[in-house]
Scaffold this active site. Structure first.
Site: not given
Length: 357
Positions: A91-93, A95
């Site tokens: 989920s960070y940025s 993908g």
């Protein structure tokens, strides 16, 4: 939670639970320590590079992230310093963190020499089955993470939070199948209540499924509630502890009234550190005082306190500047005295749970 009555995990650890260390010199001439990941044979650096800092700023919920051009020199420096443990999440940025980190590591090191960790749970797309820990979500998201990372497998696949909507048996069996398919070497968990983690560990054991080997939880000088139950549980079960936000989103590195671009735009971070303001101000002042006497940056003092806690394997540090990496490695050799630890711990006040959702 006063220091004289605080629960000290070092006193609760079973015989043989001490972290075994190996030391190796890196390209910068400093020393990197390595430890086993819990009861596994896997060796990881005692500093983990958290990769939430790296991602396309316009994607996802973190406008303060660094794009690929700004991220790559920092990832390269981490490799050169001997860091072999890299933690990101699907989920960070949106993908893009996995994409940036995967490409950089492929250019700067060999796959077998590094340990890549990622996570699953947070929403990745709109509509049904776009988040959570159902079998469908896990099977889809491990493939998505591997594609973005450019890898055939991840070393550590972690659940980002507890999924109240999915039976834990469904989640654990799916993770077991991910391991047996060769898509992950180990599995880990992140912030939850100790009773939930105990339930997961013993459910896996009951069915003969792959067990969690690590707990990535919220732990720093401004948040020590994990000392009550989670840390003793991990010590008893031989589970590695990988603290996130070890510098309290940077608050432990500067004066109370100072701020940063990330602090101003980090909506989630604002929910974590407004719980015991008076006590936190005193703790930050104590960090500053010890740093001044030792003539080191405050970050080294705060990280040294965490690294000296029995059972802590590898704090997950964020690095948006080269100095952040230098401080993290230097903290490994900074040994605080009992008096200094007391000064840092004494002002702490109990607070409600934070970081579990």
């Amino acid at each position: 939670m006063r220091s004289e009555s605080a629960l000290r995990v070092r006193d609760l650890a079973p015989p043989g639970a001490e972290v075994a260390l190996n030391i190796a010199a890196n390209a910068h001439g400093t020393q990197m320590d390595y430890a086993r990941l819990g009861r596994t044979g896997l060796e990881v650096s005692r500093v983990t590079l958290g990769c939430m800092t790296y991602g396309v700023p316009e994607r996802g919920a973190h406008p303060w992230t660094l794009d690929a051009d700004k991220s790559r020199p920092l990832i390269k420096k981490a490799v050169e310093l001997g860091v072999n443990f890299f933690d990101t999440a699907n989920s960070y940025s949106d993908g893009t963190s996995e994409e940036i980190v995967g490409r950089a590591l492929k250019d700067f090191t060999k796959r077998d020499e590094i340990v890549i960790a990622t996570k699953v749970y947070m929403r990745m797309r709109k509509g049904p089955n776009g988040e959570g820990l159902s079998r469908k979500a896990i099977m889809a998201e491990i493939d998505g993470s591997l594609r973005r990372l450019g890898c055939d497998y991840v070393d550590l696949y972690q659940i980002h939070r507890w999924d109240h909507a999915t039976p834990i048996e469904e989640t654990l069996e799916a993770l077991h199948d991910v391991v047996k398919a060769g898509k992950a070497r180990y599995i880990g968990a992140s912030s939850m209540f100790a009773w939930q983690f105990a339930k997961a560990l013993f459910t896996s054991r009951l069915h003969g499924w792959t067990e969690f080997v690590s707990m990535q939880n919220h732990l720093n000088l401004l948040y020590r509630e994990e000392e009550r139950e989670m840390l003793p549980l991990c010590a008893d079960q031989g589970v590695a502890v990988l603290p996130w936000s070890p510098l309290a989103r940077g608050r432990l590195t500067r004066d109370w009234n100072a701020t940063s671009d990330r602090q101003e735009t980090d909506a989630y971070g604002k929910t974590l550190y407004n719980l015991a303001v008076e006590a936190d101000q005193k703790i930050i002042a104590a960090v500053a005082g010890i740093a001044a006497v030792r003539r080191v940056p405050r970050a080294q003092v705060a990280l040294a306190w965490l690294l000296q806690k029995n059972g802590v394997t590898s704090p997950i540090i964020g690095a948006s500047k080269p100095q952040h990496l230098d401080d993290a490695v230097a903290a490994l050799s900074l040994k605080l005295s009992a008096e200094e630890i007391t000064a840092l711990e004494e002002p702490y006040a109990p607070r409600r749970d934070a970081g579990l959702v």
